[in-house]
Design a protein around this motif. Structure first.
Motif, PDB file in Angstrom:
ATOM      1  N   LEU A  69      -1.301   0.354  15.682  1.00  0.00           N
ATOM      2  CA  LEU A  69      -1.514   2.000  14.594  1.00  0.00           C
ATOM      3  C   LEU A  69      -1.640   2.320  16.073  1.00  0.00           C
ATOM      4  O   LEU A  69      -2.547   2.468  17.212  1.00  0.00           O
ATOM      5  N   GLU A  70      -1.189   4.267  15.499  1.00  0.00           N
ATOM      6  CA  GLU A  70      -1.169   4.555  16.634  1.00  0.00           C
ATOM      7  C   GLU A  70      -2.063   6.203  15.546  1.00  0.00           C
ATOM      8  O   GLU A  70      -0.743   6.583  15.287  1.00  0.00           O
ATOM      9  N   TYR A  73       2.623   6.645   8.211  1.00  0.00           N
ATOM     10  CA  TYR A  73       1.742   6.991   7.260  1.00  0.00           C
ATOM     11  C   TYR A  73       1.133   8.194   7.564  1.00  0.00           C
ATOM     12  O   TYR A  73       0.515   8.443   8.562  1.00  0.00           O
ATOM     13  N   TRP A 129     -16.472  10.874  11.515  1.00  0.00           N
ATOM     14  CA  TRP A 129     -15.255  11.240  10.879  1.00  0.00           C
ATOM     15  C   TRP A 129     -13.990   9.912  11.183  1.00  0.00           C
ATOM     16  O   TRP A 129     -13.928   9.072  11.522  1.00  0.00           O
ATOM     17  N   PHE A 157     -10.167   8.164   8.016  1.00  0.00           N
ATOM     18  CA  PHE A 157      -9.551   8.264   8.111  1.00  0.00           C
ATOM     19  C   PHE A 157      -9.497   7.567   6.126  1.00  0.00           C
ATOM     20  O   PHE A 157      -9.238   5.803   6.172  1.00  0.00           O
ATOM     21  N   GLY A 158      -9.986   8.445   5.388  1.00  0.00           N
ATOM     22  CA  GLY A 158     -10.265   7.789   4.015  1.00  0.00           C
ATOM     23  C   GLY A 158      -9.518   7.204   2.416  1.00  0.00           C
ATOM     24  O   GLY A 158      -9.806   7.134   2.305  1.00  0.00           O
ATOM     25  N   TRP A 179      -4.811   6.678   2.878  1.00  0.00           N
ATOM     26  CA  TRP A 179      -3.763   6.374   2.913  1.00  0.00           C
ATOM     27  C   TRP A 179      -2.423   6.495   2.162  1.00  0.00           C
ATOM     28  O   TRP A 179      -2.444   5.976   1.372  1.00  0.00           O
ATOM     29  N   SER A 180      -1.534   7.208   2.904  1.00  0.00           N
ATOM     30  CA  SER A 180      -0.566   6.210   1.741  1.00  0.00           C
ATOM     31  C   SER A 180      -0.202   5.126   2.055  1.00  0.00           C
ATOM     32  O   SER A 180      -0.692   4.146   2.795  1.00  0.00           O
ATOM     33  N   ARG A 181       1.133   4.311   1.298  1.00  0.00           N
ATOM     34  CA  ARG A 181       0.962   2.966   1.356  1.00  0.00           C
ATOM     35  C   ARG A 181       1.902   3.120   2.631  1.00  0.00           C
ATOM     36  O   ARG A 181       2.358   1.942   3.298  1.00  0.00           O
ATOM     37  N   GLY A 182       2.844   4.331   3.331  1.00  0.00           N
ATOM     38  CA  GLY A 182       3.635   4.040   4.582  1.00  0.00           C
ATOM     39  C   GLY A 182       4.958   3.994   4.185  1.00  0.00           C
ATOM     40  O   GLY A 182       5.096   3.252   2.862  1.00  0.00           O
ATOM     41  N   SER A 195     -14.880   2.635  13.058  1.00  0.00           N
ATOM     42  CA  SER A 195     -14.587   2.828  11.894  1.00  0.00           C
ATOM     43  C   SER A 195     -14.120   1.246  11.805  1.00  0.00           C
ATOM     44  O   SER A 195     -13.509   0.874  13.580  1.00  0.00           O
ATOM     45  N   TYR A 201     -10.609  -0.796   9.676  1.00  0.00           N
ATOM     46  CA  TYR A 201      -9.344  -0.380   8.324  1.00  0.00           C
ATOM     47  C   TYR A 201      -8.693  -1.848   8.362  1.00  0.00           C
ATOM     48  O   TYR A 201      -9.000  -2.312   8.667  1.00  0.00           O
ATOM     49  N   LEU A 245      -5.452  -3.938   6.208  1.00  0.00           N
ATOM     50  CA  LEU A 245      -4.421  -3.479   5.539  1.00  0.00           C
ATOM     51  C   LEU A 245      -3.693  -5.097   5.587  1.00  0.00           C
ATOM     52  O   LEU A 245      -3.709  -5.780   6.350  1.00  0.00           O
ATOM     53  N   GLY A 304       2.233  -4.117   2.231  1.00  0.00           N
ATOM     54  CA  GLY A 304       2.417  -3.668   0.757  1.00  0.00           C
ATOM     55  C   GLY A 304       1.766  -2.514   0.302  1.00  0.00           C
ATOM     56  O   GLY A 304       2.093  -1.981  -1.080  1.00  0.00           O
ATOM     57  N   GLN A 305       0.475  -2.501   1.007  1.00  0.00           N
ATOM     58  CA  GLN A 305      -0.681  -2.075   0.243  1.00  0.00           C
ATOM     59  C   GLN A 305      -0.983  -0.486   1.605  1.00  0.00           C
ATOM     60  O   GLN A 305      -0.778  -0.408   2.405  1.00  0.00           O
ATOM     61  N   ALA A 306      -1.199   0.471   0.390  1.00  0.00           N
ATOM     62  CA  ALA A 306      -1.897   1.154   1.689  1.00  0.00           C
ATOM     63  C   ALA A 306      -3.635   0.612   1.949  1.00  0.00           C
ATOM     64  O   ALA A 306      -4.131  -0.077   1.766  1.00  0.00           O
ATOM     65  N   PRO A 307      -3.361   1.296   3.091  1.00  0.00           N
ATOM     66  CA  PRO A 307      -4.551   0.268   4.011  1.00  0.00           C
ATOM     67  C   PRO A 307      -5.579   1.196   3.971  1.00  0.00           C
ATOM     68  O   PRO A 307      -5.853   2.250   3.144  1.00  0.00           O
ATOM     69  N   LEU A 326     -10.376   2.205   4.119  1.00  0.00           N
ATOM     70  CA  LEU A 326     -10.627   2.711   4.939  1.00  0.00           C
ATOM     71  C   LEU A 326     -12.192   1.792   5.050  1.00  0.00           C
ATOM     72  O   LEU A 326     -12.404   1.347   3.573  1.00  0.00           O
ATOM     73  N   TYR A 339      -8.500  -3.543  11.694  1.00  0.00           N
ATOM     74  CA  TYR A 339      -8.922  -2.977  12.538  1.00  0.00           C
ATOM     75  C   TYR A 339      -9.834  -1.983  13.155  1.00  0.00           C
ATOM     76  O   TYR A 339     -10.132  -1.584  12.050  1.00  0.00           O
ATOM     77  N   GLN A 372     -11.011   1.261  14.650  1.00  0.00           N
ATOM     78  CA  GLN A 372     -10.831   2.477  14.925  1.00  0.00           C
ATOM     79  C   GLN A 372     -11.984   3.152  16.141  1.00  0.00           C
ATOM     80  O   GLN A 372     -12.846   3.529  15.056  1.00  0.00           O
ATOM     81  N   PHE A 422      -7.358   2.538  18.232  1.00  0.00           N
ATOM     82  CA  PHE A 422      -7.178   1.274  17.219  1.00  0.00           C
ATOM     83  C   PHE A 422      -7.628  -0.086  18.543  1.00  0.00           C
ATOM     84  O   PHE A 422      -6.549   0.213  18.907  1.00  0.00           O
TER      85      PHE A 422
END
Lengths: 120, 107
Positions: free
Chosen positions: A45-46, A94, A105, A107-108, A110-113, B34, B36, B38, B41-44, B46, B87, B89, B98
Motif C-alpha cells: 500500500l502506498e 483507491y 488523521w 482514511f475513513g 474508501w472506494s472498492r478500488g 492506524s 486497516y 482489506l 473485492g471490498q473497500a478497505p 479503517l 495493515y 499505517q 503502510f
C-alpha cells in the motif's frame, strides 16, 4: 451515506497518463480531504497524495514529479493524473476520504478500488 | 518511517484470539498509527486510529494498543468475516507509510 465511486480505464500504455476519477456520492467534497492510495504486489500500500476542496495538495515525494490531483467541487469529484507510467505503476488504485480528529488523521472511507494495468 | 508487521500470515479457528504486531523504525509521536482491514473485492476499512481509538461502527472485539515503536492489533473471538489482510499505517511524518500486512485466514 457517503460513497466513493471510481471511474477510469483499466489499461494504460507505457509512457501515457493514468487518469482516474472519484465521485463523492451522497456528500460534498468540502466535507473532508480526499486521497489516492494504491496497492501493488511490489510496493504494497502506498499513499499517493491528497487534496482539499480549496485545491491545496500534498503528494508523496516518490511520485511528486509525475502526479497531479485535482478537484471539481461543482461535480463533487476529484481526479488523479499519473504521467509517464511504467509497469511499476500497475496496481489497484483507491480513492479515500482523509479526515482528522484533533491531530489524528485517518482514511475513513474508501472506494472498492480500480485495477489498472500498464501494458502495451 | 518503515513499518514491519508480524507474523506475515496466520490461520486461526473461529472464536480464537489473534494478536498482530506492527513495529516502527522510529518512535511515533502521539501514537500516530492506524490499522486497516482489506478483504478481497471490498473497500478497505479503517479499524483503529491513534493506536487505540476504535473507528465508528467497528466491533469491540477489535482493539489496539501500544506506543512508541511497538503496536498491537488484537481481535478477540475471531469471526469468519475477519478473514482479511490487516495493515498498520503511520501518519507521524510525510510521506505516510503502510506496513506490509498480516494475512489472517480462518481455519
Amino acid at each position: 451515506q457517503v460513497q466513493l465511486l471510481e471511474s477510469g480505464p483499466g489499461l494504460v500504455k507505457p509512457s501515457e497518463t493514468l487518469s482516474l476519477n472519484c465521485n463523492v456520492s451522497g456528500g460534498s467534497v468540502d466535507l473532508y480531504y480526499w486521497s489516492w492510495i494504491r496497492h501493488s504486489p511490489g510496493e504494497g500500500l502506498e499513499w499517493i497524495g491528497h487534496i482539499y476542496y480549496t485545491g491545496n495538495t500534498n503528494y508523496n515525494p516518490s511520485l511528486k514529479s509525475r502526479v497531479s490531483i485535482s478537484i471539481d467541487a461543482s461535480k463533487d469529484q476529484f481526479t488523479l493524473n499519473l504521467m509517464s507510467v511504467t509497469a511499476a505503476d500497475t496496481a489497484v488504485y483507491y480513492c479515500a476520504s482523509l479526515s482528522h480528529y484533533n491531530t489524528h488523521w485517518y482514511f475513513g472511507l474508501w472506494s472498492r478500488g480500480t485495477r489498472v494495468i500498464v501494458s502495451s | 518511517t518503515v513499518l514491519t508487521q508480524s507474523p506475515g500470515a496466520l490461520s486461526v479457528s473461529p472464536g480464537e484470539r489473534v494478536t498482530l504486531s506492527c513495529r516502527a523504525s522510529r518512535s511515533l509521536n502521539s501514537n500516530y498509527l492506524s490499522w486497516y482491514q482489506l478483504r478481497p473485492g471490498q473497500a478497505p476499512r479503517l479499524l483503529i486510529y491513534g493506536a487505540t481509538t476504535r473507528a465508528s461502527g467497528i466491533p469491540d472485539r477489535f482493539s489496539g494498543s501500544g506506543s512508541g515503536t511497538d503496536f498491537t492489533l488484537t481481535i478477540t473471538s475471531l469471526e469468519p468475516e475477519d478473514s482479511a489482510v490487516y495493515y498498520c499505517q503511520e501518519y507521524d511524518t510525510s510521506p505516510w507509510t503502510f506496513g506490509p500486512g498480516t494475512k489472517v485466514e480462518i481455519k
